[in-house]
Design a protein around this motif. Structure first.
Motif, PDB file in Angstrom:
ATOM      1  N   TYR A   1      -3.877  -5.822   2.093  1.00 44.75           N
ATOM      2  CA  TYR A   1      -3.206  -4.766   1.331  1.00 44.75           C
ATOM      3  C   TYR A   1      -3.978  -3.460   1.375  1.00 44.75           C
ATOM      4  O   TYR A   1      -3.377  -2.372   1.391  1.00 44.75           O
ATOM      5  N   PHE A  16      -2.086  -0.089   2.642  1.00 42.43           N
ATOM      6  CA  PHE A  16      -1.858   1.086   1.796  1.00 42.43           C
ATOM      7  C   PHE A  16      -2.669   2.298   2.248  1.00 42.43           C
ATOM      8  O   PHE A  16      -2.284   3.437   1.992  1.00 42.43           O
ATOM      9  N   HIS A  58      -0.796   3.134   5.771  1.00 41.86           N
ATOM     10  CA  HIS A  58       0.641   3.409   5.607  1.00 41.86           C
ATOM     11  C   HIS A  58       0.958   3.640   4.125  1.00 41.86           C
ATOM     12  O   HIS A  58       1.633   2.829   3.491  1.00 41.86           O
ATOM     13  N   PRO A  59       0.448   4.734   3.553  1.00 40.73           N
ATOM     14  CA  PRO A  59       0.623   4.965   2.104  1.00 40.73           C
ATOM     15  C   PRO A  59       2.086   5.039   1.672  1.00 40.73           C
ATOM     16  O   PRO A  59       2.408   4.769   0.511  1.00 40.73           O
ATOM     17  N   ASP A  60       2.977   5.356   2.600  1.00 34.07           N
ATOM     18  CA  ASP A  60       4.403   5.431   2.240  1.00 34.07           C
ATOM     19  C   ASP A  60       4.972   4.076   1.860  1.00 34.07           C
ATOM     20  O   ASP A  60       6.005   3.995   1.182  1.00 34.07           O
ATOM     21  N   ARG A 120       3.496   1.931  -0.103  1.00 35.91           N
ATOM     22  CA  ARG A 120       3.033   1.515  -1.448  1.00 35.91           C
ATOM     23  C   ARG A 120       4.186   1.446  -2.441  1.00 35.91           C
ATOM     24  O   ARG A 120       4.204   0.577  -3.322  1.00 35.91           O
ATOM     25  N   SER A 121       5.174   2.319  -2.277  1.00 39.14           N
ATOM     26  CA  SER A 121       6.280   2.366  -3.252  1.00 39.14           C
ATOM     27  C   SER A 121       7.179   1.132  -3.184  1.00 39.14           C
ATOM     28  O   SER A 121       8.000   0.919  -4.077  1.00 39.14           O
ATOM     29  N   PHE A 128       6.070  -1.850  -3.405  1.00 35.00           N
ATOM     30  CA  PHE A 128       5.396  -2.919  -4.137  1.00 35.00           C
ATOM     31  C   PHE A 128       5.263  -2.565  -5.606  1.00 35.00           C
ATOM     32  O   PHE A 128       5.299  -1.397  -5.988  1.00 35.00           O
ATOM     33  N   MET A 142      -0.303  -4.871  -8.738  1.00 30.56           N
ATOM     34  CA  MET A 142      -0.162  -5.804  -7.622  1.00 30.56           C
ATOM     35  C   MET A 142      -0.566  -7.230  -7.965  1.00 30.56           C
ATOM     36  O   MET A 142      -0.246  -8.163  -7.246  1.00 30.56           O
ATOM     37  N   ARG A 150       0.711 -10.381  -5.726  1.00 30.31           N
ATOM     38  CA  ARG A 150      -0.113  -9.800  -4.681  1.00 30.31           C
ATOM     39  C   ARG A 150      -0.081 -10.593  -3.384  1.00 30.31           C
ATOM     40  O   ARG A 150      -0.023 -10.043  -2.293  1.00 30.31           O
ATOM     41  N   HIS A 202       9.469  -0.855   8.973  1.00 28.34           N
ATOM     42  CA  HIS A 202       8.294  -1.237   8.184  1.00 28.34           C
ATOM     43  C   HIS A 202       7.546  -2.423   8.805  1.00 28.34           C
ATOM     44  O   HIS A 202       6.362  -2.620   8.539  1.00 28.34           O
TER      45      HIS A 202
END
Length: 383
Positions: free
Chosen positions: A40, A44, A47-49, A51-52, A54, A58, A62, A102
């Motif tokens: 994870y 994140f 690919h911070p985009d 994160r939304s 999840f 977490m 998780r 994704h």
């Protein structure tokens, strides 16, 4: 429910890729928590985009995504089971907003985490095996999601129309979906509340499909259970929840006239009640034996409903079994009223009860292929 871990392995020798994948799994098993955290972290940061997609916290689910991928990879040789498992996952992931683009990011970070924690055995050959396996896994999920998109929404909104507190920690909720919700008696769905966005939990339907389209769930508030406590103690008529697609195959086979042996513990009585209604609606007179297990008399919160069903249907027998002085009475009761070799068995309840129930049924001569339940493992990974 039969899930990959319960199916017999294929008769043919394992493929070279399967051998390499299982070697990786054996290596990273002792440090699974570290693998999960690193997976994870990579996902994140790179690919911070994503994160939304999840939950904000977490810790609640998780390890589910990674566990699902590893479960699938481990059974890469067992194609019929694997495809069925992955198609369900692919359909279920639609409710998170997962898109085909994704998947490469997830695969890249999966391989990154595995290579970091299996350095002594990692090789180009092993990486290639994982790339092939993940390509297969992701394509099945993408195709299933695309097919599902043509016939069903990613999720359903549902309004709470009644909320009945049966005990201090068990509520019966009835909801009205915003559009038709097709399912089979014995199945379950995933539920998200407005109080905990993107946190989903599984609940079985407590009735067979109804002509008015309403759905009923039995929910027990558990310690630190965010969704269950919200549904039991906060939800009120008028609140809107979200439902994922139906899942599970703990359903009645209407092509046979075998008897049904049903073991329900706690809120596990909900899908058992649905199965009884399903048999009744099909006009069948096959024998149905329900053992309703509980730790205390209070835990038999739905016994009146079950006894009313018994009065209406002469083919139905309902046997409440309460554990006294901490003794597990249910296995003894099952043995006492057997034999059950000609029955299809259904087990629903807490994880410990499912395990002990399956053990007792097998010891009582019920063939394993006639025992149905939604496995603990599947409920963890069936997102």
């Amino acid at each position: 429910m039969h899930v990959p871990s319960q199916r017999p392995a294929p008769a043919q020798p394992a493929s070279p890729d399967a051998v390499l994948i299982r070697r990786t799994m054996a290596e990273v098993g002792p440090v699974a928590d570290k693998v999960t955290s690193y997976f994870y972290a990579l996902l994140f940061v790179r690919h911070p985009d994503l994160r939304s997609l999840f939950p904000a916290a977490m810790d609640t689910q998780r390890d589910r995504l990674l566990k699902a991928l590893l479960t699938a990879a481990e059974h890469i040789d067992n194609k019929p089971v694997l495809v069925d498992y992955l198609q369900n996952l692919g359909r279920g992931h639609r409710k998170y907003g997962t898109r085909p683009e994704h998947y490469p990011a997830v695969g890249e970070c999966l391989i990154g985490a595995l290579s970091k924690y299996a350095p002594d055995i990692w090789s180009g050959e092993m990486e290639a095996a994982w790339v092939r396996a993940y390509t297969t896994i992701s394509q099945v999920m993408i195709d299933a999601a695309a097919a599902d998109e043509l016939r069903a929404p990613a999720w359903w909104y549902a309004e709470v129309v009644s909320h009945e507190l049966r005990t201090s920690d068990v509520a019966v909720l009835t909801v009205r979906p915003d559009q038709p919700y097709p399912f089979l008696a014995g199945q379950y769905t995933s539920v998200e509340t407005p109080w905990w966005p993107r946190v989903w939990r599984h609940y079985s339907f407590a009735s067979a499909p109804r002509s008015d389209g309403l759905l009923t769930f039995h929910v027990k508030a558990v310690p630190a259970g965010w969704v269950s406590n919200a549904l039991v103690h906060r939800a009120r008529p008028g609140d809107i929840i979200r439902l994922g697609p139906p899942g599970g195959s703990m359903t009645v086979d209407h092509t046979t006239d075998s008897g049904l042996l049903c073991l329900g513990g706690g809120t596990g009585i909900a899908p058992i009640k649905a199965l009884v209604e399903d048999v009744a609606e099909h006009g069948e007179r096959r024998p149905v034996e329900v053992f309703y297990g509980a730790r205390t008399d209070q835990d038999l919160y739905d016994i009146d409903t079950m006894l009313r069903l018994k009065q209406s249907h002469p083919w139905l027998e309902v046997r409440p079994v309460v554990d006294r002085q901490g003794l597990l009475q249910l296995p003894e009761a099952i043995r006492e009223y057997g034999p059950w070799t000609e029955y299809d068995a259904y087990v629903s309840g807490p994880p410990g009860m499912i395990r002990s129930g399956v053990d007792v049924l097998r010891a009582s001569g019920v063939p394993v292929n006639r025992i149905r339940h939604d496995s603990v493992e599947e409920l963890v990974v069936a997102l």
